[in-house]
Design a protein around this motif. Structure first.
Motif, PDB file in Angstrom:
ATOM      1  N   ALA A  25       0.840  -1.204   0.000  1.00  0.00           N
ATOM      2  CA  ALA A  25       0.000   0.000   0.000  1.00  0.00           C
ATOM      3  C   ALA A  25       0.875   1.254   0.000  1.00  0.00           C
ATOM      4  N   ARG A  26       1.894   1.257   0.851  1.00  0.00           N
ATOM      5  CA  ARG A  26       2.798   2.413   0.944  1.00  0.00           C
ATOM      6  C   ARG A  26       3.583   2.596  -0.358  1.00  0.00           C
ATOM      7  N   ALA A  27       4.078   1.488  -0.905  1.00  0.00           N
ATOM      8  CA  ALA A  27       4.864   1.547  -2.140  1.00  0.00           C
ATOM      9  C   ALA A  27       4.014   2.033  -3.309  1.00  0.00           C
ATOM     10  N   GLN A  28       2.748   1.635  -3.335  1.00  0.00           N
ATOM     11  CA  GLN A  28       1.865   2.093  -4.417  1.00  0.00           C
ATOM     12  C   GLN A  28       1.577   3.588  -4.295  1.00  0.00           C
ATOM     13  N   GLU A  29       1.454   4.082  -3.073  1.00  0.00           N
ATOM     14  CA  GLU A  29       1.280   5.527  -2.866  1.00  0.00           C
ATOM     15  C   GLU A  29       2.508   6.279  -3.361  1.00  0.00           C
ATOM     16  N   PHE A  78       9.910  -3.318  -6.771  1.00  0.00           N
ATOM     17  CA  PHE A  78       9.703  -3.589  -5.351  1.00  0.00           C
ATOM     18  C   PHE A  78       8.288  -4.126  -5.115  1.00  0.00           C
ATOM     19  N   ILE A  79       7.295  -3.487  -5.729  1.00  0.00           N
ATOM     20  CA  ILE A  79       5.897  -3.926  -5.585  1.00  0.00           C
ATOM     21  C   ILE A  79       5.736  -5.336  -6.154  1.00  0.00           C
ATOM     22  N   LYS A  83       4.536  -8.647  -4.172  1.00  0.00           N
ATOM     23  CA  LYS A  83       3.392  -9.463  -4.606  1.00  0.00           C
ATOM     24  C   LYS A  83       3.808 -10.920  -4.803  1.00  0.00           C
ATOM     25  N   ASN A  84       5.040 -11.125  -5.280  1.00  0.00           N
ATOM     26  CA  ASN A  84       5.560 -12.497  -5.399  1.00  0.00           C
ATOM     27  C   ASN A  84       5.703 -13.138  -4.017  1.00  0.00           C
ATOM     28  N   ALA A  85       6.076 -12.330  -3.023  1.00  0.00           N
ATOM     29  CA  ALA A  85       6.175 -12.836  -1.653  1.00  0.00           C
ATOM     30  C   ALA A  85       4.801 -13.279  -1.154  1.00  0.00           C
TER      31      ALA A  85
END
Length: 125
Positions: A25-29, A78-79, A83-85
């Motif tokens: 969520a933070r990375a997408q922001e 990074f996102i 998501k792979n994680a």
């Protein structure tokens, strides 16, 4: 011979999932802010009407835009890694080092939740 844990418990996996969801969520922001900074550079001010040293400004603007594009690319990766994680959590393979097949330390996963290597394997690289 002691019983060696080869995967994290469902409770642990849920805890990691919550950490990763927050990071996504933070990375997408952050990504949205970066993209806005290089996509919406249509400056409707009066800068273009003043006969100042415009070429110097444009050079630094282009460099700044390129830097933001590079940051955005890193953020997208990074996102994707996060998501792979999440997929590894669903498959219950999360937290297992892909080299040593041992559990990655919980402290490491809390700091780097998309890690796929233990410190031991990382040092051998």
């Amino acid at each position: 011979m002691p019983d060696v844990k080869v995967k994290y418990s469902d409770e642990d996996l849920q805890e990691f999932k919550e950490i990763i969801d927050k990071k996504i969520a933070r990375a997408q922001e952050d990504l949205a802010l970066l993209e806005a900074s290089y996509k919406n550079d249509a400056n409707n001010g009066t800068d273009d009407t003043s006969p100042s040293f415009k070429s110097f400004d444009e050079g630094s603007e282009v460099m700044s835009k390129e830097a933001n594009v590079q940051l955005a690319i890193r953020q997208e990766k990074f996102i994707r890694d996060l998501k792979n994680a999440l997929l590894r959590i669903e498959n219950k393979t999360y937290g297992v080092c892909r080299v040593t097949r041992k559990l990655i330390q919980k402290e490491r996963l809390k700091l780097v939740p998309h890690a796929t290597l233990s410190i031991e394997a990382k040092r051998k690289q």
